[in-house]
Structures are given as C-alpha cells and as structure tokens.
Design an enzyme around this catalytic site. Structure first.
Site, PDB file in Angstrom:
ATOM      1  N   SER A 193     -24.598  65.973  10.238  1.00 35.38           N
ATOM      2  CA  SER A 193     -23.530  65.885  11.234  1.00 35.38           C
ATOM      3  C   SER A 193     -22.235  66.558  10.819  1.00 35.38           C
ATOM      4  O   SER A 193     -21.475  66.994  11.675  1.00 35.38           O
ATOM      5  CB  SER A 193     -23.259  64.419  11.559  1.00 35.38           C
ATOM      6  N   HIS A 221     -27.879  64.927  16.072  1.00 33.40           N
ATOM      7  CA  HIS A 221     -27.274  66.222  16.430  1.00 33.40           C
ATOM      8  C   HIS A 221     -28.319  67.299  16.738  1.00 33.40           C
ATOM      9  O   HIS A 221     -27.977  68.466  16.852  1.00 33.40           O
ATOM     10  CB  HIS A 221     -26.335  66.687  15.318  1.00 33.40           C
ATOM     11  N   LYS A 252     -24.497  62.267  22.413  1.00 33.30           N
ATOM     12  CA  LYS A 252     -24.142  63.617  21.995  1.00 33.30           C
ATOM     13  C   LYS A 252     -24.666  64.601  23.049  1.00 33.30           C
ATOM     14  O   LYS A 252     -24.175  64.579  24.159  1.00 33.30           O
ATOM     15  CB  LYS A 252     -24.618  63.836  20.572  1.00 33.30           C
TER      16      LYS A 252
HETATM   17  C1  LIG Z   1     -23.097  59.720  15.874  1.00 30.14           C
HETATM   18  C2  LIG Z   1     -24.122  59.417  14.870  1.00 30.14           C
HETATM   19  C3  LIG Z   1     -24.678  58.139  14.774  1.00 30.14           C
HETATM   20  C4  LIG Z   1     -24.128  56.964  15.517  1.00 30.14           C
HETATM   21  O1  LIG Z   1     -24.330  57.042  16.866  1.00 30.14           O
HETATM   22  P1  LIG Z   1     -23.342  56.326  17.891  1.00 30.14           P
HETATM   23  O2  LIG Z   1     -24.094  56.276  19.141  1.00 30.14           O
HETATM   24  O3  LIG Z   1     -22.117  57.194  17.957  1.00 30.14           O
HETATM   25  O4  LIG Z   1     -23.032  54.966  17.336  1.00 30.14           O
HETATM   26  C5  LIG Z   1     -25.748  57.969  13.906  1.00 30.14           C
HETATM   27  N1  LIG Z   1     -26.213  58.970  13.161  1.00 30.14           N
HETATM   28  C6  LIG Z   1     -25.662  60.200  13.191  1.00 30.14           C
HETATM   29  C7  LIG Z   1     -26.208  61.284  12.328  1.00 30.14           C
HETATM   30  C8  LIG Z   1     -24.589  60.457  14.044  1.00 30.14           C
HETATM   31  O5  LIG Z   1     -24.036  61.663  14.070  1.00 30.14           O
END
Ligand SMILES: *Cc1c(COP(=O)(O)O)cnc(C)c1O
Length: 399
Positions: A193, A221, A252
């Site tokens: 990320s 991602h 995302k």
């Molecule tokens: C954003 C993210 C999460 C958490 O997800 P949310 O829905 O924002 O709580 C978990 N793992 C990774 C790699 C992330 O980028």
C-alpha cells in the site's frame, strides 16, 4: 488544566516535536480529482479511489435506492436481525466476482483482518508476515496470540527460513493445548500500500504448499485493477486457486467502504461463527453494501474495463515523464501508487505544504505508517485524472 489533559498534552507535544503530529482536514466536496479544503480547490493525488467509482452515478443511485427500500440503518449485527438483502447480495457478488465458493463482507478492511486472523490462529500456531504488511494485519497477528514471525520485505529466502523453523517447532513441541494440529499462516499483500511494489506470488504459493502453510492474501490495492477480469494479482499470476484466504477492501477501487474475505464455504462458515469483528458489530448500513455491489457490477462491465485502461495510461504517462532516479521504484511493475521518497518527517510535511500552496493535495506519509526516516509523498493516480493533470503533477514534483 486537569491532570488528565496535562498528561495527554505532553504526549501530543512529543508527537509534534518528532514532526509526527496528524490533523484532520475537512474536505468540503465529494471524492474526485478536485477536492475543496477551506475554500481552496486542490488537485487531488492522494485517494485510493483508483477508478473514480466513489462518486460514480451507478454507485450513488444504488445507495439511494437501498435507503429508500431498506432504510438508513441496519438495526443490529448480521447474526441478529441485520442481515438484509443488500448484504446477502454483496456476499454473492463478491464470491461470483472472485470465483470462490463463498464470501463474507465486513464493515471495514481493518475489522476483516482482525476478525479473520484471530478466527484462524491462536496461541499454539505460527503466523508469518511480510515486514511491510498493513497495520490491521500486524494488530490482528498480535491479538491472535499466535507466535509471530516477520520476514524481510519480499524476501523469499527469509520466508523459507522461517517456514522451515515453524515446521520443526510445530512437530517438535509437546501436545498442543487446542484439539487440532498446529497451523502456520502466511499473510502478505499482493500490492503493497505504501510502496506500490508487488509480492512474488508464484514463489510464495510454492513455498507455503511445500511447508504445509496457509496463505492469506490482502489485495486491498489490487482488487479491481489487475488480471483480465480485474480480480486482482491472483488472477494476473494464475494462482487464485492456491490462496486459502482472499482478503480485500470495498473502499478503494470498488468505491464504497468495507472489507471482505473470499474462499471456501467452510472458511466463510467458520468466520460467521468465530470472527468477533463480524459477530459483535452492527451490519454496515444498507446503502454501503448496495454501493459496493454496484461497484463490483461496474467493474465487471465494459465501462469498468475502460476506466482501468485509462488508469494504466496515466501511470505510463507519469513514468514516461518523471526522472527515474527520484523515484523509489521504476515503472516496470505497474502500480497507481507512486512513492516519492523524502526521508525526514519534517521535510516531507514541508514539501506537502509547498505543494498544497501550488494547488496539489498529496499529504506526507510518515511513521508509524512507514518506518522512521522513510517519510514520503505517496502519489496515487486515478482513471479520472486528465493527461493535463498528470503533466502538471510531474512539473510541480520535479521542476
Ligand atoms: C486500506 C487497507 C486496509 C484496511 O481497509 P479499510 O477498509 O480501510 O479498513 C487493509 N489492508 C490494506 C493493505 C489496506 O490498504
């Protein structure tokens, strides 16, 4: 000042002194390539809304319809009376999209990691993480009570060394306190990320199979962006069937909010019975589940494919124009996450403030999100950026 507040104020001052103070900024506009903060319009290069779905009419209309039909709130947890049709539909959409037997949506990705990891491993087991996995996975691993081992980032030899140790330990020790064989769970991200680089999935699945470990893969991602049906890097690498636990987020590329697990029906049944973040939490609002389902449908459509194509076009444009030596990673491993390395925390904050004066929104990413002394600007491109937006970004960053 009360002692309580004096104590906390001192702690905040210490955070400030390290250049690590974080503050909320009120965004007075929808998600998009332009956002408004304090009346200033800024060109936004910080969002994970890679395909521009968060403000897409198809998702907004689905959310509105769900409110009309199912109300604003969900009333209870899924297991009490909160498992509404939009939630059931989302689980089915997810399983069909990822081509797994079953799926389960959670209210956040953070909660997904916490509930799932703690449901699968406990005190007698071993959990093995890549050094750079997301905080939600680190927190889950600690909370699980399993023996935690970390391998150097993307270092397959280091992973193998730990797996060899774990197998010896599991077979050598006295009778387990739980009434089942000891487990080894490897957890990594497919696309990291904060660095935008990729795990060597082919090598990892080989190893975990050889050592009898399970693999949980966080595609937060990558979901929606890779593979011919945009199912993620598992699809691009042809290893889908060899991953026991597929994790991802709905907030995302999918444009809504929440997290999910896809896998076998036994895995999903176990999570419904054991994942505490799922069991003891109110179901997401119907609008959120409906928006996520609409996001999956849009992703699968021709329009989704076109958005993806546009995104990769912008990424190629950026790498074509940016001086490679200033980037942490070359453009060969395609990713919409571009870390521009700065190092010093205070310096990164200053650079971000300078860019904001020039009309760009790219917040500095600092410890504890990344290691100390590795502060950076994390630039993200989206399908909705125009080629002129990208040209302006390159010139602001590098000229
Ligand atoms: C954003 C993210 C999460 C958490 O997800 P949310 O829905 O924002 O709580 C978990 N793992 C990774 C790699 C992330 O980028």
């Amino acid at each position: 000042m009360r002692d309580f507040d004096r104590d906390l104020a001192a702690e905040l001052a210490a955070i400030d002194a390290q250049g690590l103070r974080r503050r909320l900024r009120a965004i007075d506009s929808p998600q998009g390539t332009r956002i408004r903060i304090n009346g200033q319009e800024l060109l936004n290069f910080s969002s994970n809304d890679y395909l521009g779905f968060a403000s897409h009419p198809a998702l907004k209309e689905a959310a509105l319809r769900a409110v009309t039909q199912y109300g604003a709130g969900s009333g209870a947890s899924r297991l009490i009376c909160g498992s509404l049709t939009p939630h059931e539909q989302l689980d089915q959409e997810l399983a069909a999209f990822k081509r797994t037997d079953s799926a389960l949506a959670f209210s956040s990705g953070y909660g997904t990691a916490l509930g799932t990891i703690c449901a699968l491993v406990a005190k007698d087991d071993v959990i093995v993480l890549d050094r750079l996995v997301h905080a939600s996975i680190v927190d889950a691993a600690r909370l699980s009570g399993a023996k935690l081992r970390v391998f150097a980032h993307n270092d397959i030899d280091d992973l193998e060394r730990i797996l060899r140790w774990a197998v010896t330990r599991n077979s050598g020790e006295a009778k387990p306190t739980v009434s089942r064989p000891r487990r080894i769970l490897v957890v990594t991200e497919s696309l990291f990320s904060m660095d935008g680089d990729q795990a060597d999935l082919g090598a990892i699945v080989e190893l975990k199979d050889r050592y009898g470990a399970w693999l949980m893969l966080d595609e937060a991602h990558a979901t929606g962006l890779y593979g011919s049906s945009r199912r993620g890097l598992v699809e691009a690498h042809g290893v889908s069937d060899r991953v026991e636990i597929h994790m991802g987020t709905l907030g995302k590329a999918l444009g809504a909010a929440g997290g999910y697990i896809c896998g076998s029906r036994y895995l999903i049944e176990l999570l419904i019975n054991r994942a505490r973040s799922f069991i003891f939490s109110t179901a997401p609002v119907p609008a959120s589940a409906a928006a996520a389902s609409a996001g999956i449908q849009l992703l699968k459509s021709g329009a989704g494919e076109e958005r993806c194509r546009l995104l990769w076009q912008r990424v190629a444009q950026f790498y074509g124009a940016a001086p490679a030596k200033l980037l942490k990673r070359d453009g060969s491993a395609q990713s919409a996450i571009i870390p521009v390395q700065i190092g010093d925390e205070a310096e990164a904050v200053k650079t971000a403030a300078r860019l904001q004066q020039q009309g760009f929104f790219i917040p500095a990413i600092r410890y504890p999100t990344v290691a100390r002394g590795q502060a950076r600007l994390r630039v993200t491109l989206t399908a909705n950026h125009s080629s002129d937006d990208v040209a302006r970004l390159v010139s602001a960053l590098f000229n």
